[in-house]
Structure formats: structure tokens, C-alpha cells
Write a protein that holds these residues in place. Structure first.
Motif, short mmCIF file in Angstrom:
data_model
loop_
_atom_site.label_atom_id
_atom_site.label_comp_id
_atom_site.label_asym_id
_atom_site.label_seq_id
_atom_site.Cartn_x
_atom_site.Cartn_y
_atom_site.Cartn_z
N PHE A 1 7.07 -0.44 -5.12
CA PHE A 1 6.67 -0.13 -3.70
C PHE A 1 6.48 -1.46 -2.94
O PHE A 1 6.38 -2.52 -3.39
CB PHE A 1 5.23 0.63 -3.68
CG PHE A 1 4.11 0.17 -4.50
CD1 PHE A 1 3.25 -0.51 -3.84
CD2 PHE A 1 3.94 0.41 -5.56
CE1 PHE A 1 2.08 -1.17 -4.27
CE2 PHE A 1 2.81 -0.11 -6.45
CZ PHE A 1 1.91 -0.91 -5.70
N TYR A 2 6.52 -1.29 -1.53
CA TYR A 2 6.22 -1.98 -0.59
C TYR A 2 4.77 -2.91 -0.83
O TYR A 2 3.81 -2.09 -0.87
CB TYR A 2 6.49 -2.03 0.80
CG TYR A 2 5.90 -2.71 1.76
CD1 TYR A 2 6.43 -3.80 2.21
CD2 TYR A 2 4.81 -2.36 2.63
CE1 TYR A 2 6.01 -4.71 3.21
CE2 TYR A 2 4.31 -3.12 3.63
CZ TYR A 2 5.11 -4.34 3.98
OH TYR A 2 4.54 -5.16 5.03
N ILE B 1 0.75 5.78 -4.71
CA ILE B 1 1.12 4.47 -4.35
C ILE B 1 0.15 4.03 -3.29
O ILE B 1 0.23 5.03 -2.31
CB ILE B 1 2.60 4.59 -4.01
CG1 ILE B 1 3.73 5.17 -5.09
CG2 ILE B 1 3.12 3.53 -3.47
CD1 ILE B 1 3.64 4.32 -6.29
N SER C 1 17.81 1.93 -5.67
CA SER C 1 16.87 0.93 -5.83
C SER C 1 16.92 0.01 -4.37
O SER C 1 16.07 -0.37 -3.68
CB SER C 1 16.75 0.16 -7.06
OG SER C 1 17.95 -0.64 -7.19
N ILE D 1 12.63 -0.88 3.24
CA ILE D 1 11.84 -1.70 3.48
C ILE D 1 12.21 -2.80 4.48
O ILE D 1 11.22 -3.00 5.52
CB ILE D 1 11.18 -2.59 2.30
CG1 ILE D 1 10.39 -1.58 1.13
CG2 ILE D 1 10.37 -3.74 2.49
CD1 ILE D 1 10.38 -1.89 -0.24
N GLU E 1 -0.80 2.69 0.24
CA GLU E 1 0.01 2.58 1.35
C GLU E 1 -0.60 1.14 2.55
O GLU E 1 0.10 0.69 3.29
CB GLU E 1 0.10 3.70 2.30
CG GLU E 1 1.07 4.81 1.43
CD GLU E 1 1.18 5.95 2.34
OE1 GLU E 1 0.68 6.08 3.48
OE2 GLU E 1 1.85 6.87 2.06
N LEU F 1 7.46 -7.15 -2.95
CA LEU F 1 7.55 -5.82 -3.68
C LEU F 1 6.46 -5.92 -4.86
O LEU F 1 6.30 -6.98 -5.34
CB LEU F 1 8.99 -5.71 -4.42
CG LEU F 1 10.20 -5.65 -3.67
CD1 LEU F 1 11.42 -5.55 -4.33
CD2 LEU F 1 10.17 -4.61 -2.47
N TRP G 1 6.21 -3.93 -8.66
CA TRP G 1 6.86 -3.27 -9.63
C TRP G 1 5.56 -2.27 -10.37
O TRP G 1 4.46 -2.90 -10.51
CB TRP G 1 7.57 -4.20 -10.39
CG TRP G 1 8.78 -4.84 -9.70
CD1 TRP G 1 8.60 -5.99 -8.95
CD2 TRP G 1 10.04 -4.31 -9.54
NE1 TRP G 1 9.92 -6.27 -8.41
CE2 TRP G 1 10.79 -5.26 -8.71
CE3 TRP G 1 10.77 -3.33 -9.91
CZ2 TRP G 1 11.96 -4.88 -8.40
CZ3 TRP G 1 12.09 -3.05 -9.68
CH2 TRP G 1 12.64 -4.12 -8.74
N ALA H 1 16.17 1.69 -1.13
CA ALA H 1 14.79 1.84 -1.04
C ALA H 1 14.41 0.36 -0.62
O ALA H 1 13.68 0.29 0.40
CB ALA H 1 13.94 2.03 -2.29
N GLN H 2 14.77 -0.64 -1.23
CA GLN H 2 14.69 -2.16 -0.63
C GLN H 2 15.02 -2.18 0.98
O GLN H 2 14.58 -2.90 1.73
CB GLN H 2 15.26 -3.17 -1.53
CG GLN H 2 14.51 -3.23 -2.89
CD GLN H 2 15.23 -4.06 -3.73
OE1 GLN H 2 15.70 -5.04 -3.55
NE2 GLN H 2 15.16 -3.76 -5.17
N ASP I 1 9.53 1.32 -11.35
CA ASP I 1 9.88 1.48 -9.95
C ASP I 1 8.96 0.57 -9.06
O ASP I 1 8.32 -0.41 -9.64
CB ASP I 1 9.69 3.07 -9.53
CG ASP I 1 10.72 3.43 -8.39
OD1 ASP I 1 11.02 2.32 -7.59
OD2 ASP I 1 10.75 4.67 -8.26
#
Length: 451
Positions: free
Chosen positions: A324-325, A187, A392, A399, A189, A172, A174, A395-396, A322
Motif C-alpha cells: 500500500f502507499y 490498510i 501490481s 499511486i 490511509e 511503498l 509491503w 496499482a503502482q 501485497d
């Protein structure tokens, strides 16, 4: 259902559960967005009245309260009692009890290393026939979970000894969404886009990363997570496994390249808050603080799902911060690898009721019941994501669901003198200026000395 409404599903179920006449089940059977149909089918197959399943694991306190509520549904379905005992000294306790002939039916291992050791000593029983095929077909990145739960038994033959349950995600990044929005950043990708964003932030006058390796006697461990994630993004899962087993030496060019990829981020003064010299001395618990300053001292921080515990009080994930991967390289065709950790069930004293409990763990609801209580992620592809208690976590969970490969933290699987010793200190040496090849050679030399 809109994301904003998801959390309400679990809340509504909690209200319904509170009204449940029996009083011992937190979610009323048949209500809420749980997978009740497969649960009811399971209940119709078993009558284990009078039987007991004993389980020992690492969950204590609030976690024990949550898992006890999950296990209550096994009792409701089958009539068998479940006695779970949590211990902070689980690793020592389970070895003692199995060798003394007083093992519980099931043990919950916090990582696969100990399970593999016990399997090799004949202290574990393989999972029931067909379990490996079931995991392969029903878990996201299913083959990965089969691999992680397969060990050599006392006879040297490989078999599935572990069924994973609760999972943690480490891959992750942050970030501060307000700062991103104000700067117009998207974000990333792919890893290529992440590197482009890193340079763009510098070109715009900002500092992209906060990185800190400090952790008292364990200083250096956050860098091992970086290297592990980058090994999964630059090399195949087979190479990663060979590295963990030291079949690929630590000073192999592939490993050195992953260390240097970490250095691309951490050893550039422009890329890191405080400059590269601050990386080794900044405590990992303090390192995300720059995300929350005005203006931001950094824009991104790579760390596992536990790090919000060290965010400023009152921080709202999804608003103030927040994630993202941590993306894969587009040009390497290695899918979407995820680094993490997880707990797995192993059979230490087989019985018919124990096998029935393994079947219970295959049900989506055995996972959903903890998902709805919070603090739980699963790789089970059949669960309803709407049941997650928090956006949250959902969202994880996504993933995990989208992962093509999952691998366990390598340092946790290596011998302690390496994974919790030479690897840590070597990474500190590296970020303070040592050559990656020399650091890797030193770690391998230490590994050679203990074999």
C-alpha cells in the motif's frame, strides 16, 4: 473491466502481435487497448524516410529488447530508423562522446544529476518550445516533473532539458495480507492511522516492522529513503528541494524532525523485528523475510518496487504479499507525495527527427507499449491502465497517477560524499543510538568541507 481481466488485455495483444504479418511489431496496429488514434494522427504528420535517430542509455539485455520494440513503432510511423545502444557505463560514455563531438541525438539519463551537470556545460539542448507546458498538463503531479527536468544552461538561464519516461516508486509499504486479514487490520490511509496500526500490532502481541539497513559498503541507504519519504510528508516540496541543494542545511530543525520521525519507527525495540539493534546489521535483502514466516515475525516492510526480487521463490504478489502507499499525514495538508526515481531523455545532438521523437514520447502509446511488456511505470496521465501487464504494476501506476508531488531520491541528487557517504553512515549511527541533531550536524560539517 474487472482487475482480474486486465492482464489478459496485454496477453491478447501479444497473441495478435505474434500474428502480425510484418513480424517486427509485437502488437498489431489497431488491436488491443492501446491509444492507436493519437498514434495514427502522429504518423500522418511525418515522413522522415532516410533519417536516423541515435540514442544511448542504460538499458541493456531484456530492457533493451523491450525498448527496441517500442522504438520500432516510431520507425513504422515516420520511416526514420532508431539506433539504440545500451551501456553499463553510460554515465562515463555519454560525457566522453559529447565532449568529443560524437554524441548521439538523445541520451537516456538514469537520474537527473548528470543531466543537470551536462546542461550547465552546454552539452544538452533544451526541449522543444511548449514541452514544459505539455508535461505540466499531461503528467500526474506535472509541475514536479517540470521541476525535475529543468536546469540552468551554460548561460545560467533555466530551461527544460529533460523529459521523463520510465519511473520507479519508492513510497511503498509491503505487508502480509493473510496476516492482516486474520488479525482484522485495515490498510491505513493516513500516517496517523499507520502509527496507530503500529501500536495496535504491538498491543496485540505482534511486531509491526521489519527494517534492515545492511548493504555491504552501502550500508545505511535504506534509512535515507525513509528520511526522504518523511521529509516529503512533514515539509513542503520547496523545503525538500532546498534540503537537496543544501540551501536548507542538513542540521536544520525540519531535517532533524524527519530523522526523528524515522526513529519513531526504527528505534523502538517493540516496533522492529529483532529489536532496534538489529536494524543496522540486518541486510536489506533479508529484512523482508519476516513477512513470510508462520507466524509472521513482522507485518510490514517499507521498501521500493524492486524488493520482490528478494522475496522467497514462488511468492505471488497480491496473494502472499501485497503493498500500500506509504501514507501522508492528514493534518499537514501536503497532498499525496511520492518518492521515487526515473529515467529521462535529453537532447545531445538536435535534429528534426530528434524533435519528432520527442513528440512520439508524448504519445500514450509510447508508454503503453512498454507497460504491456512488463517492468515499466509511467507518470503519463493519458495512458490506459488496463494495458499494464501485471496487477501490481497497475496499482503502482495508480499511486503515481494520484500523486500530487513527485520527488527524486534526495541522496542520489546530493554530492556523492554526502548522498552515498555521510548520509548513509550517519543513519547507521542514528539507529545505533546517536542523537539526531548530532548526526545531522556531522553530515552538514562534511558537506561544508567539500564546498
Amino acid at each position: 473491466m474487472k482487475p482480474a481481466l486486465y492482464a489478459g488485455v496485454a496477453a491478447a495483444a501479444l497473441v495478435a502481435g505474434a500474428a502480425h504479418a510484418a513480424g517486427h511489431l509485437p502488437f498489431a496496429p489497431g488491436e488491443g487497448d492501446f491509444a492507436w488514434d493519437s498514434y495514427n494522427d502522429f504518423a500522418g504528420q511525418y515522413d522522415l524516410s532516410g533519417a536516423t535517430v541515435t540514442i544511448t542509455g542504460p538499458w541493456t539485455g531484456n530492457e533493451k529488447e523491450k525498448v527496441d520494440k517500442v522504438f520500432a513503432y516510431f520507425t513504422e510511423a515516420t520511416g526514420a530508423e532508431v539506433n539504440y545502444s545500451g551501456s553499463d557505463s553510460f554515465e562515463q560514455d555519454i560525457v566522453i562522446s559529447t565532449r568529443a563531438g560524437s554524441a548521439p541525438n538523445l541520451a537516456v539519463f538514469p537520474q537527473p544529476g548528470l543531466a543537470a551537470d551536462m546542461a550547465s556545460q552546454g552539452l544538452l539542448t533544451p526541449m522543444p518550445d511548449g514541452t514544459a507546458d505539455w508535461v505540466r498538463d499531461n503528467f500526474a503531479a506535472g509541475q514536479s516533473w517540470v521541476d525535475l527536468g529543468t536546469y540552468a544552461g551554460a548561460d545560467g538561464a533555466d530551461d527544460l532539458y529533460g523529459l521523463f519516461y520510465r519511473v520507479d516508486v519508492k513510497s511503498l509499504v509491503w505487508y502480509n495480507p493473510i496476516a492482516f486479514d486474520e488479525a482484522g487490520y485495515d490498510i491505513p490511509e493516513t500516517m496517523e492511522e499507520l502509527k496507530e496500526l503500529t501500536q495496535q500490532i504491538v498491543d496485540d502481541g505482534g511486531t509491526p516492522w521489519c527494517i534492515g539497513l545492511g548493504s555491504g559498503a552501502a550500508t545505511g541507504w535504506p534509512a535515507t529513503d525513509w528520511v526522504e519519504d518523511l521529509m516529503l510528508r512533514t515539509q513542503s516540496p520547496a523545503d525538500y528541494d532546498a534540503w537537496v541543494a543544501n540551501e536548507m542545511k542538513f542540521d536544520d530543525p525540519k531535517v532533524i524532525a524527519a530523522i526523528e520521525e524515522f526513529g519513531w519507527f526504527a528505534r523502538n525495540d517493540d516496533f522492529v523485528s529483532g529489536g532496534s539493534e538489529a536494524v543496522a546489521t540486518t541486510d536489506f535483502r533479508d529484512s523482508p523475510a519476516g513477512l513470510f514466516t508462520i507466524p509472521s515475525e513482522c507485518y510490514m516492510h517499507r521498501q521500493a518496487s524492486f524488493i520482490p526480487a528478494f522475496f522467497p521463490e514462488g511468492t505471488e504478489v497480491g496473494e502472499d504479499v501485497d503493498f500500500f502507499y506509504f501514507p501522508a499525514y492528514e493534518d499537514k495538508d501536503l497532498g499525496k507525495p511520492v518518492l521515487g526515481a526515473g529515467t529521462l531523455f535529453g537532447i545531445t545532438d538536435p535534429s528534426d527527427a530528434t524533435n519528432a521523437f520527442i513528440e512520439f514520447l508524448k504519445l500514450p502509446i509510447a508508454h503503453e507499449l512498454w507497460m504491456a511488456q512488463g517492468g515499466f511505470l509511467t507518470a503519463h496521465a493519458g495512458v490506459n491502465p488496463a494495458v499494464y501487464a501485471e496487477d501490481s504494476l497497475r496499482a503502482q501506476g495508480n499511486i503515481l497517477r494520484e500523486a500530487t508531488t513527485f520527488r527524486f531520491d534526495a541522496s542520489d541528487l546530493m554530492p556523492g560524499e554526502i548522498g552515498a557517504g555521510a548520509f548513509w553512515t550517519g543513519m547507521v549511527d542514528y539507529v545505533t543510538g546517536a542523537d539526531a541533531a548530532e548526526v545531522a550536524a556531522g553530515i552538514q560539517s562534511r558537506w561544508d568541507s567539500i564546498q
